[in-house]
Design an enzyme around this catalytic site. Structure first.
Site, PDB file in Angstrom:
ATOM      1  N   GLU A  57       0.811  -1.222   0.000  1.00 43.48           N
ATOM      2  CA  GLU A  57       0.000   0.000   0.000  1.00 43.48           C
ATOM      3  C   GLU A  57       0.840   1.266   0.000  1.00 43.48           C
ATOM      4  O   GLU A  57       0.363   2.334   0.332  1.00 43.48           O
ATOM      5  CB  GLU A  57      -0.979  -0.001   1.179  1.00 43.48           C
ATOM      6  CG  GLU A  57      -1.891  -1.210   1.225  1.00 43.48           C
ATOM      7  CD  GLU A  57      -2.668  -1.414  -0.066  1.00 43.48           C
ATOM      8  OE1 GLU A  57      -3.080  -0.414  -0.667  1.00 43.48           O
ATOM      9  OE2 GLU A  57      -2.854  -2.582  -0.468  1.00 43.48           O
ATOM     10  N   ASP A 111      -1.067  -1.728  -9.403  1.00 46.77           N
ATOM     11  CA  ASP A 111      -1.623  -3.068  -9.237  1.00 46.77           C
ATOM     12  C   ASP A 111      -1.780  -3.798 -10.566  1.00 46.77           C
ATOM     13  O   ASP A 111      -2.323  -3.252 -11.542  1.00 46.77           O
ATOM     14  CB  ASP A 111      -2.994  -2.991  -8.564  1.00 46.77           C
ATOM     15  CG  ASP A 111      -2.922  -2.436  -7.156  1.00 46.77           C
ATOM     16  OD1 ASP A 111      -1.820  -2.431  -6.581  1.00 46.77           O
ATOM     17  OD2 ASP A 111      -3.967  -2.010  -6.620  1.00 46.77           O
TER      18      ASP A 111
END
Length: 730
Positions: free
Chosen positions: A125, A216
């Site tokens: 993250e 991602d």
């Protein structure tokens, strides 16, 4: 000399600990496999790939030929694999020993698989804290990737992100790439020609710039609408790779380490605590998150210069925003300390594996991707922490304990009671509620229930529902093509906005309730039942504490109508010491000490998690011949025995109230956002066992609930069974 530039892409692929096997398989087919297929078709396109530990383990077991193909890409220097924390923890949340352990385990695994040790680390993250260089460098890493938002916070502008910077902590030098916003948003959501032109505009005659795109891998096919966009009819990824090849005379693709080997750093940078911009919004309280999002989006739309300094909250604030996340995190820290104290050997190796799995970041925060709201992954995280603590306690011979200490690190003491069969924590300052109830043999956290609370995105759902009432799709432009999941408003079922209700207290067990005499089960279920006492979330004092026994008391009041009764409540919690059949009894004595006579419904409330969402046939309530799903509501009168069970987990709880009680039970369901849209999520079930009582001056009322937990199998009997115990759907 014609302007030239390089492009370094880092594609991060992750599936959480505890996710369903079919999800791994589906996302593999939609996103991971097509990307490697494309790389093999385009051998001159170079990039870096990152696969987290859970995903690597799944691929080794289920798609071993895929690992061979990745190894082939690495051997021809087309692909570089990134390392990082093996089970994708947020490193900043871990003790230093576990940071190093997770980082080195990933490096060891990749070296074993490919023969090459990773030089770069992906940060889960992109949560950055200034001391991370020490951890990363000590674990053998040279570089990492952060977002443009991190660099803006360090006063580095977007035009200065086309390269690498150095930073350090305690003299440990780390190189940091900045993921350039135009590339990250344009790949794959922009027009291919526009992405190429964006790179051309930033090219130089010296060819000394590199554009980093780190994001991602799931957005290349697994996010809603992206498979058709990337690999299907629109062929975005294929067209992009073809464009890279067509422009190879001035645009080269490189792996990050290859770029570092031939280039110098732009300069030095010191980056404050930060993550990507959406995370800062999600970390704020709901009302502040709404205000922040409006201010930020307006500033960005109007291209106002102050937009670059708007960062929102701090990742660790999730431990303030959600009591459940803080409890999980502090249990992880407690378990880590116990595992660290174990002697070397197979037991410690197994406990470390469980601990590291229990540190997977996904349930330690909440944003667009569910996080702590995803109940089966939350339970898998707890399962591994329970297993690790159990192994450590067995090694130390300290299963039985009674401890009064600041367990959740809020500056106030709680009580922890443990036996060979269970671990129970009691929050003295909040109703002496039972916050955790871990069953060791089953490795199941019965108390892992989530409170219903406001979320900023609920306003988006309400607005969407209002527009839908004006006509289907009134606020959705379905002709706009593919969009980022951050911009979509989807709902998995109609009427979700009507399900939004919130709890005014934390969902713990053993709470003493004083409700109006005429209250009904519907008001209990939706949280609107009016509380007449002050015992649900107020402090209790310890009267007695011993092994397996805790007595607490509070002097408070009960007010009904114009009548007020001073009341003393004494609560006694006793645990039975059995591995496969642990017991817990809670006795409540209510003494009315004057004032007016008051008619009330005295209740003991329980909140338990049995993984019963979606009408799971394995999970149920039973009173006599009446059987309901665990996510259904029900009532029964004059109950002497009520059972809740999950046959897949292999656990049941028999509760026996004395005297016989009225029983009301109902699911605790939240409405949360996810990459696939708004959804109803089962977070456990609430049970109220209650009795009509008249509180007259000098009267004394005693009620008791005895609970016996039966466990079908002791998971610890699998010797030192590290591995995938919590990763199987239950």
């Amino acid at each position: 000399m014609a302007p030239r530039i390089s492009l370094a892409m880092a594609i991060h692929n992750h599936q959480p600990v505890g996710n369903f096997g079919w999800v791994f398989a589906e996302v593999f087919e939609l996103a991971y496999l097509p990307m490697v297929d494309a790389l093999e078709r385009h051998p001159t396109v170079r990039l870096s790939l990152h696969y987290t530990g859970p995903l690597l383990e799944w691929m080794r077991a289920e798609r071993p030929e895929f690992i061979d193909r990745i190894r082939g890409l690495i051997e021809r220097d087309q692909v570089e694999l990134l390392g990082g924390g093996y089970f994708e923890p947020v490193l900043a949340s871990l003790p230093e020993r576990d940071r190093i352990g997770q980082l080195r385990r990933m490096a060891d695994e990749l070296e074993s698989l490919t023969g090459r040790r990773p030089r770069g680390a992906w940060l889960a993250e992109r949560v950055w804290e200034p001391d991370l260089p020490t951890s990363l460098v000590d674990a053998g890493y040279e570089w990492t990737i952060l977002d443009d938002a991190h660099f803006r916070a360090a006063s580095i502008g977007e035009d200065d992100l086309w390269g690498v910077y150095t930073t350090e902590d305690q003299g440990k030098l780390l190189r940091v790439f900045g993921s350039e916003q135009g590339l990250r948003y344009g790949i794959p959501f922009g027009d291919v020609d526009e992405v190429i032109e964006h790179l051309r505009v930033h090219a130089t005659e010296a060819g000394d710039r590199v554009g980093m795109m780190g994001d991602d891998g799931e957005k290349f096919g697994a996010w809603p609408t992206t498979w058709e966009h990337c690999w299907g009819k629109h062929r975005w990824a294929e067209r992009f790779f073809e464009a890279l090849e067509a422009n190879a005379d001035w645009l080269s693709t490189v792996t990050p380490s290859a770029w570092l080997d031939g280039s110098k750093a732009i300069g030095r940078v010191y980056i404050p605590t930060s993550s990507y911009s959406e995370m800062g919004e999600w970390a704020l309280p709901a009302d502040e998150g709404l205000a922040f999002a409006e201010i930020l989006h307006t500033a960005v739309a109007e291209k106002r210069p102050e937009a670059r300094w708007l960062r929102g909250g701090f990742w660790r604030n999730f431990q303030v925003k959600y009591r459940e996340i803080n409890d999980l995190h502090k249990q992880m820290l407690r378990t880590s300390a116990k595992v660290a104290a174990m002697p070397d050997g197979p037991g410690r190796t197994a406990a470390l594996d469980h601990l590291y799995r229990g540190q997977s970041n996904d349930c330690y925060w909440h944003g667009l991707f569910g996080g702590i709201y995803i109940s089966h992954m939350r339970l898998a995280t707890y399962e591994h922490l329970i297993a690790a603590e159990d192994l450590a306690d067995r090694a130390a011979g300290t299963h039985e304990a009674a401890l009064k200490a600041d367990i959740d690190l809020d500056g106030r003491d709680e009580v922890l009671l443990s036996t060979d069969g269970q671990v129970v924590t009691v929050d003295l300052d909040e109703g002496a509620g039972i916050g955790s109830w871990d069953i060791r043999a089953a490795r199941h956290a019965l108390g892992a229930v989530l409170r219903r609370r406001p979320e900023a995105y609920h306003e988006k759902l309400r607005a969407h529902a209002a527009s839908e009432s004006e006509g289907p799709g009134a606020d959705v432009d379905r002709s706009a093509g593919v969009t980022s999941i951050h911009d979509q408003v989807l709902a998995k079922e109609p009427g979700l906005a009507k399900l939004l209700s919130y709890d005014w207290y934390e969902r713990r067990s053993g709470l003493v309730r004083f409700l109006e005499a005429g209250v009904g089960p519907a008001a209990f279920a939706d949280g609107t039942a009016r509380e007449l006492g002050d015992f649900v979330d107020q402090p209790f004092e310890v009267v007695e504490m011993a092994a397996r026994r805790l007595v607490v008391a509070r002097d408070g009041r009960v007010a009904a109508g114009k009548g007020v009764s001073p009341v003393r409540v004494t609560k006694t919690i006793e645990l039975g010491d059995s591995r496969l059949a642990p017991t817990m009894s809670v006795e409540v004595m209510v003494e009315a000490r004057g004032g007016a006579a008051v008619d009330v419904r005295l209740g003991l409330e329980w909140a338990t998690m049995m993984l019963g969402g979606g009408g799971n046939p394995a999970a149920s309530w039973a009173v006599g011949a009446q059987v309901t799903a665990h996510d259904a509501a029900g009532t029964a009168r004059n109950v002497a025995r009520i059972v809740q069970a999950n046959t897949y987990i292999g656990i049941d709880i028999v509760a026996s109230p004395s005297p016989a009680a009225d029983a009301w039970w109902a699911p605790i369901e939240t409405v949360s956002n996810s990459e696939a849209g708004f959804e109803r999520v089962y977070q456990g079930s609430a049970l109220l066992l209650s009795w009509p009582v008249r509180l007259e001056p000098g009267s004394r009322t005693v009620v008791r609930v005895e609970q016996v937990v039966s466990v079908a199998r002791d998971h610890a009997d699998g010797a030192n069974d590290a591995g995938d115990a919590g990763d199987t759907p239950r």
